[in-house]
Structure formats: structure tokens, C-alpha cells
Design a protein around this motif. Structure first.
Motif, short mmCIF file in Angstrom:
data_model
loop_
_atom_site.label_atom_id
_atom_site.label_comp_id
_atom_site.label_asym_id
_atom_site.label_seq_id
_atom_site.Cartn_x
_atom_site.Cartn_y
_atom_site.Cartn_z
N HIS A 87 0.83 -1.21 0.00
CA HIS A 87 0.00 0.00 0.00
C HIS A 87 0.86 1.26 0.00
CE1 HIS A 87 0.72 -0.88 4.29
NE2 HIS A 87 0.69 0.44 4.45
N ARG A 88 2.14 1.15 0.30
CA ARG A 88 3.03 2.31 0.33
C ARG A 88 3.57 2.67 -1.06
NH1 ARG A 88 6.19 0.18 5.65
NH2 ARG A 88 4.45 0.45 7.09
N VAL A 89 3.13 1.96 -2.09
CA VAL A 89 3.57 2.24 -3.45
C VAL A 89 2.43 2.94 -4.19
CG1 VAL A 89 4.52 1.30 -5.58
CG2 VAL A 89 5.08 0.23 -3.38
N VAL A 90 2.76 4.09 -4.76
CA VAL A 90 1.75 4.94 -5.41
C VAL A 90 2.19 5.26 -6.84
CG1 VAL A 90 0.97 5.95 -3.22
CG2 VAL A 90 2.81 7.06 -4.52
N GLY A 91 1.28 5.85 -7.59
CA GLY A 91 1.60 6.29 -8.94
C GLY A 91 2.60 7.43 -8.92
N ALA A 92 3.11 7.77 -10.10
CA ALA A 92 4.16 8.78 -10.23
C ALA A 92 3.78 10.12 -9.61
CB ALA A 92 4.52 8.97 -11.69
N ARG A 93 2.54 10.50 -9.68
CA ARG A 93 2.10 11.77 -9.11
C ARG A 93 1.33 11.58 -7.80
NH1 ARG A 93 1.52 12.42 -14.73
NH2 ARG A 93 2.87 14.07 -15.52
N GLY A 94 1.59 10.47 -7.15
CA GLY A 94 0.94 10.20 -5.87
C GLY A 94 -0.43 9.56 -5.99
N ALA A 95 -0.83 9.18 -7.22
CA ALA A 95 -2.14 8.57 -7.42
C ALA A 95 -2.22 7.23 -6.69
CB ALA A 95 -2.40 8.36 -8.91
N LEU A 96 -3.36 6.98 -6.07
CA LEU A 96 -3.59 5.71 -5.38
C LEU A 96 -4.12 4.70 -6.38
CD1 LEU A 96 -5.18 6.95 -2.04
CD2 LEU A 96 -2.77 6.63 -2.64
N THR A 97 -3.23 3.86 -6.86
CA THR A 97 -3.60 2.87 -7.87
C THR A 97 -3.18 1.49 -7.43
OG1 THR A 97 -1.49 3.12 -9.01
CG2 THR A 97 -3.28 4.54 -9.75
N GLY A 98 -3.84 0.50 -7.98
CA GLY A 98 -3.39 -0.87 -7.91
C GLY A 98 -3.16 -1.48 -6.55
N TYR A 99 -4.19 -1.66 -5.76
CA TYR A 99 -4.04 -2.34 -4.48
C TYR A 99 -5.09 -3.44 -4.39
CZ TYR A 99 -3.33 -3.06 0.50
OH TYR A 99 -3.04 -3.62 1.72
N SER A 100 -4.66 -4.64 -4.03
CA SER A 100 -5.57 -5.79 -4.03
C SER A 100 -6.73 -5.62 -3.05
CB SER A 100 -4.81 -7.07 -3.71
OG SER A 100 -4.23 -7.00 -2.43
N GLY A 101 -6.52 -4.85 -2.00
CA GLY A 101 -7.60 -4.60 -1.04
C GLY A 101 -8.52 -3.48 -1.46
N GLY A 102 -8.21 -2.83 -2.59
CA GLY A 102 -9.01 -1.73 -3.09
C GLY A 102 -8.40 -0.39 -2.74
N VAL A 103 -8.74 0.61 -3.53
CA VAL A 103 -8.17 1.95 -3.35
C VAL A 103 -8.60 2.56 -2.01
CG1 VAL A 103 -8.13 4.30 -4.30
CG2 VAL A 103 -7.94 2.34 -5.82
N ASP A 104 -9.82 2.30 -1.57
CA ASP A 104 -10.26 2.84 -0.28
C ASP A 104 -9.43 2.29 0.87
OD1 ASP A 104 -12.21 4.42 -1.46
OD2 ASP A 104 -13.81 2.97 -1.13
N ALA A 105 -9.10 1.00 0.80
CA ALA A 105 -8.27 0.40 1.84
C ALA A 105 -6.86 0.99 1.79
CB ALA A 105 -8.21 -1.12 1.67
N LYS A 106 -6.33 1.17 0.59
CA LYS A 106 -5.00 1.77 0.44
C LYS A 106 -4.98 3.17 1.05
CE LYS A 106 -1.44 2.26 -3.08
NZ LYS A 106 -1.07 1.78 -4.41
N ARG A 107 -6.00 3.96 0.75
CA ARG A 107 -6.11 5.31 1.29
C ARG A 107 -6.16 5.26 2.82
NH1 ARG A 107 -10.20 6.75 -1.35
NH2 ARG A 107 -9.07 7.82 -2.99
N ALA A 108 -6.97 4.37 3.36
CA ALA A 108 -7.10 4.27 4.82
C ALA A 108 -5.77 3.89 5.48
CB ALA A 108 -8.18 3.25 5.18
N LEU A 109 -5.03 2.98 4.88
CA LEU A 109 -3.74 2.57 5.44
C LEU A 109 -2.73 3.72 5.40
CD1 LEU A 109 -3.56 -1.00 3.87
CD2 LEU A 109 -3.87 -0.45 6.30
#
Length: 174
Positions: free
Chosen positions: A129-151
């Protein structure tokens, strides 16, 4: 012998899977008993997951920055390199796919990094979840983007400031 335990977290249900007392997966869902793949989880167990449960609880409570558990996951040598690089990202920080690829020696491997991250079976424990797109975009997390954001919000929040300071690059569990 493979076994599993279903637990609840602030992000919902997780299934912890172990083989011979070594954690091999943290799945962001419960197994569907009607599914033929449910057998990959092994037998349901009430015991054997105490350390993983305690450390996940501490993480979600903002009292743990990294995990000290026996873990294993099968992967190619490149996938293992990516997972090791992700595990070295300090608590509360992020890296882009390109940054990780550069750390591994080739910016052109950014897509390969993404593919390796998508195969990470140890969600949260290996912190993809600590890996983001080049401009900080929340992409590609198996638990979903909302879970990535929450973490990421948990790790960056004011309540975990002292923990971030304590764990900054140390790799030492809280």
C-alpha cells in the motif's frame, strides 16, 4: 500443514493463512466455502495465529510500524526483490512504481514492479500500500483503493507521528 483463521479489522474481514506455522497470506476477504479454491486455505484453526492477530491489532491501533512474523511467499527472484524493496519503505512514507524500479536498477521495470506487487499475498505485512503512482495517485491495491487510502492515512496521521519518528528507516518493530 496449511490452516487459516478469519479475523476482523478496521478494513473488514481478513483471512490469515499459514503453512507449518509460517504466515503465507493475508487475504482481504473470507474464504467462500462453496468455492473450489477455498481448499487452498487449509483447515480452519482457532489457534496458531495469535502473534499475527496481535501485531495486526497493534498496527491498526497505531502502535506498530512493521511486523516481526515468520513469513514466506513463493515468487520469482524479481518478485522477491520487489517485495524486499517494498518492505524497506519506512512507515508513513511512499514510493512510486518508478522509484522502486530505479532502486532495482532499471526505470523501465516499473510495470514489472506493479505486476510483482499485485502478486503479494501478504497484504499489510509486506506493505504494498506504500507504493503509489508517479504523481501520488492511489492505484493498484488488491484490497481496493479505499483500503489503500485508509492505510496511508493511518500511517501519516497525527496520532502516529511518534511512531513514524521511532520507526523512521529503522525497520525495527514498535
Amino acid at each position: 500443514m496449511r490452516s487459516h483463521k478469519v479475523i476482523t479489522s478496521p478494513l473488514g474481514i481478513f483471512t490469515l493463512v499459514a503453512e507449518d506455522s509460517v504466515l503465507i497470506a493475508v487475504e482481504p476477504s473470507a474464504p467462500d466455502p462453496a468455492s473450489p479454491v477455498a481448499s487452498r486455505y487449509g483447515l480452519a484453526a482457532d489457534t496458531g495465529f495469535e502473534a499475527a492477530e496481535r501485531q495486526l491489532d497493534e498496527y491498526f491501533d497505531g502502535r506498530r510500524c512493521c511486523f516481526s512474523l515468520p513469513i514466506s511467499q513463493a515468487g520469482t527472484p524479481f518478485q522477491q526483490q520487489v517485495w524486499d524493496a517494498v518492505s524497506a519503505i519506512p512507515y508513513g512514507q511512499t514510493r512510486s512504481y518508478k522509484q522502486l524500479a530505479l532502486d532495482l536498477g532499471d526505470a523501465a521495470k516499473a510495470r514489472g514492479v506493479g505486476a510483482a506487487l499485485s502478486r503479494n499475498a501478504l497484504n499489510i505485512v509486506v506493505p504494498t500500500h506504500r507504493v503509489v503512482g508517479a504523481r501520488g495517485a492511489l492505484t493498484g491495491y488488491s484490497g481496493g483503493v479505499d483500503a489503500k487510502r485508509a492505510l496511508l492515512e493511518l500511517e501519516a496521521g497525527p496520532q502516529t507521528g511518534a511512531l513514524r519518528q521511532q520507526c523512521s528507516g529503522s525497520g525495527v518493530p514498535a
